[in-house]
Design an enzyme around this catalytic site. Structure first.
Site, PDB file in Angstrom:
ATOM      1  N   CYS A  24      -1.253   6.066   6.775  1.00 32.12           N
ATOM      2  CA  CYS A  24      -2.592   5.634   7.184  1.00 32.12           C
ATOM      3  C   CYS A  24      -2.500   4.838   8.484  1.00 32.12           C
ATOM      4  CB  CYS A  24      -3.225   4.785   6.080  1.00 32.12           C
ATOM      5  SG  CYS A  24      -4.815   4.059   6.516  1.00 32.12           S
ATOM      6  N   ASP A  72     -20.651 -12.899  22.322  1.00 32.72           N
ATOM      7  CA  ASP A  72     -19.917 -12.172  21.275  1.00 32.72           C
ATOM      8  C   ASP A  72     -19.833 -10.703  21.681  1.00 32.72           C
ATOM      9  OD1 ASP A  72     -18.642 -11.399  18.968  1.00 32.72           O
ATOM     10  OD2 ASP A  72     -20.443 -11.438  17.723  1.00 32.72           O
ATOM     11  N   CYS A  80     -13.067 -10.284  20.386  1.00 33.94           N
ATOM     12  CA  CYS A  80     -12.268  -9.367  19.564  1.00 33.94           C
ATOM     13  C   CYS A  80     -11.147  -8.737  20.385  1.00 33.94           C
ATOM     14  CB  CYS A  80     -13.158  -8.282  18.954  1.00 33.94           C
ATOM     15  SG  CYS A  80     -14.030  -7.260  20.156  1.00 33.94           S
ATOM     16  N   CYS A  87      -7.852   1.494  -1.695  1.00 34.19           N
ATOM     17  CA  CYS A  87      -7.515   0.798  -0.451  1.00 34.19           C
ATOM     18  C   CYS A  87      -7.407  -0.686  -0.751  1.00 34.19           C
ATOM     19  CB  CYS A  87      -8.581   1.051   0.612  1.00 34.19           C
ATOM     20  SG  CYS A  87      -8.321   0.120   2.143  1.00 34.19           S
ATOM     21  N   ASN A  95     -26.688 -12.108  14.068  1.00 34.21           N
ATOM     22  CA  ASN A  95     -25.668 -12.780  13.260  1.00 34.21           C
ATOM     23  C   ASN A  95     -25.525 -14.260  13.622  1.00 34.21           C
ATOM     24  OD1 ASN A  95     -23.476 -12.519  11.237  1.00 34.21           O
ATOM     25  ND2 ASN A  95     -22.126 -12.958  12.958  1.00 34.21           N
ATOM     26  N   PHE A 115     -25.083 -10.319  23.701  1.00 36.98           N
ATOM     27  CA  PHE A 115     -24.462  -9.362  22.776  1.00 36.98           C
ATOM     28  C   PHE A 115     -24.789  -9.799  21.339  1.00 36.98           C
ATOM     29  CE2 PHE A 115     -21.839 -10.066  26.530  1.00 36.98           C
ATOM     30  CZ  PHE A 115     -21.753  -8.794  27.083  1.00 36.98           C
ATOM     31  N   GLU A 174     -29.319  -7.857  23.616  1.00 33.88           N
ATOM     32  CA  GLU A 174     -28.437  -6.845  23.041  1.00 33.88           C
ATOM     33  C   GLU A 174     -28.656  -5.517  23.750  1.00 33.88           C
ATOM     34  OE1 GLU A 174     -26.026  -4.416  21.195  1.00 33.88           O
ATOM     35  OE2 GLU A 174     -25.946  -6.558  20.763  1.00 33.88           O
ATOM     36  N   CYS A 224       0.825  -1.206   0.000  1.00 34.56           N
ATOM     37  CA  CYS A 224       0.000   0.000   0.000  1.00 34.56           C
ATOM     38  C   CYS A 224       0.862   1.260   0.000  1.00 34.56           C
ATOM     39  CB  CYS A 224      -0.918   0.003   1.217  1.00 34.56           C
ATOM     40  SG  CYS A 224      -1.956   1.477   1.330  1.00 34.56           S
ATOM     41  N   ASP A 230     -29.104  -4.044  29.491  1.00 35.61           N
ATOM     42  CA  ASP A 230     -27.744  -3.647  29.832  1.00 35.61           C
ATOM     43  C   ASP A 230     -27.038  -4.861  30.418  1.00 35.61           C
ATOM     44  OD1 ASP A 230     -25.391  -2.607  30.751  1.00 35.61           O
ATOM     45  OD2 ASP A 230     -26.290  -1.100  32.069  1.00 35.61           O
TER      46      ASP A 230
END
Length: 449
Positions: free
Chosen positions: A89, A379, A405, A170, A316, A311, A332, A83, A359
């Site tokens: 970036c 998740d 994540c 990109c 999904n 979550f 959620e 890139c 919550d």
């Protein structure tokens, strides 16, 4: 408010001089690690088994940071970044490392973090991997209007900065979207309202390509006509998002993006998930499909089983689980996502799942959905699910699939599961973001008998 002494960085000339360092490993954020005068030194851009020239920029009691100046002896894993925006970036910070090397590092870092901070060792499964380039189906581009030249540019934020780096393509964005950046920037520069435009979001969905423009004031008829003409010429859907967060199609009709799951599952017909540009979706479509498939394989949902999806977003995981016959409860924290999940369930004709807004960091003892379940899927966002896991005794799931994540919060939360009698059975990397240091993972826990 408590106040604490904060030492100022040591800025002596001796410490700021260029020095040679031998790098022996990467940290989980992708920075090279070396030793200097008994301290750990973090050097972004350096790789293991390299000798580099670097300049110390920050000194702490037990560690230091340095800026890479020159690679003196390169690693066998070092490659030339493709890139042209790599140095400026803030996106792809591991482009200087081979794709195989990136994945080996991420897998090892995941196992190391889990062992070090949770004392957890599970059966490592093969990483979920896909294309190394052009994998993102979604990106938000910042707008930069130059008052001197009267020109508007599209770009991404620089690393640790609000500065916008103008780009015309990109390499990690889906090819149709990457090819759209330059002509779209040219279009925006033809608008009378170009100085008052906000960010632009590009989306590659199963039902077409989308561009969403954030506007701060209504556009005039000429600007709207130019957008409509561009949309027709390039076969994309353009919509505007106003100050109230409402979306409007430039041709008077608003079409929302859709993606499918289970389209390659022999045991079920596909499910379609509609989302608005404001909804969270996994940006890597290919990996999302394999991730959902792996979660389904690990949980093996059976008709009549009660599965809780915390979550859950807009469904999904919930919709595929329900499609395979389980009784699914999705919870959620974002009300708009809950509404979208309910609409998605109805559109797919699924009546064996229920969605709640709540919550998940609060007291869950009195929630209507709280109670005995068969299996649990988590998740969460980067903060993890620590508070939700405090209610395991009331839920008593036999199995827990945790999609993470953030390996640090996964390790912390894994310790809670281990304390509650669960055993880590499987652990695997999800390479959702190739060319970056980001580590995502999936873990399977089972209640010990």
């Amino acid at each position: 408010m408590a106040q604490f002494f904060k030492a100022k960085p040591n800025s002596s000339k001796q410490l700021s001089a260029k020095q040679s360092f031998s790098v022996h490993q990467l940290d989980h954020l992708g920075a090279g690690i070396a030793q200097h005068q008994g301290k750990v030194v973090f050097i972004p851009g350096a790789l293991p088994n390299e000798t580099v020239q670097a300049q110390l920029t920050e000194q702490k009691k037990n560690y230091a940071r340095a800026k890479l100046i020159k690679v003196e002896t390169p690693s066998a894993e070092r490659v030339t970044p493709l890139c042209p925006h790599y140095q400026s970036c803030g996106g792809c910070d591991l482009q200087h490392m081979s794709l195989a090397g990136q994945r080996e590092h991420k897998s090892a870092a995941l196992v190391d973090i889990m062992a070090k901070f949770a004392g957890a060792e599970g059966n490592s499964v093969p990483a979920l991997t896909g294309e190394g380039w052009h994998y993102r189906r979604r990106a938000r581009l910042a707008t930069l209007f130059d008052k001197n030249t009267k020109q508007l540019s599209l770009g991404f934020r620089a690393s640790s900065s609000n500065q916008v780096v103008p780009i015309d393509s990109c390499l990690v964005l889906a090819k149709p979207l990457a090819d759209l950046i330059a002509p779209f920037a040219k279009l925006l520069n033809q608008l009378a309202a170009k100085s008052s435009l906000g960010h632009v979001e590009l989306i590659d969905a199963d039902n077409g390509h989308f561009a969403v423009i954030r506007i701060t004031k209504p556009l005039n008829d000429k600007d709207m006509a130019k957008l409509a003409q561009f949309a027709e010429q390039h076969q994309i859907h353009i919509c505007l998002q106003d100050n109230n967060g409402e979306f409007h199609g430039v041709n008077g009709t608003l079409l929302l993006p859709v993606y499918q799951l289970l389209d390659d599952n022999a045991d079920a017909t596909p499910v379609s998930l509609t989302f608005t540009p404001g909804n969270f979706v996994q940006v890597n479509a290919q990996i999302n499909k394999t991730m959902v498939a792996q979660a389904l394989e690990w949980l093996a949902p059976q008709p009549g089983e009660r599965i809780l999806d915390l979550f859950c977003g807009m469904g999904n995981f919930s919709l595929p689980l329900a499609k395979l016959g389980a009784e699914v409860i999705g919870v959620e924290g974002v009300p708009e996502m809950v509404s979208q999940a309910r609409e998605n369930a109805a559109a797919n004709g699924l009546s064996n799942l229920t969605f709640y807004h709540g919550d998940l960091s609060a007291d869950l003892s009195c929630e209507p959905w709280m109670g005995k379940i068969d299996k649990l899927l988590l998740d969460p966002a980067r903060a993890g699910a620590f508070e939700s896991l405090q209610w395991l005794k009331k839920m008593k799931p036999r199995q827990v699939v945790y999609v993470s994540c953030n390996p640090a919060s996964l390790a912390r939360d894994s310790a809670v599961l281990l304390e509650r009698g669960y055993k880590l059975q499987k652990l695997g990397l999800i390479d959702m973001f190739p060319q970056t240091h980001h580590i995502e993972a999936m873990a399977l826990f089972e209640l010990a008998k």
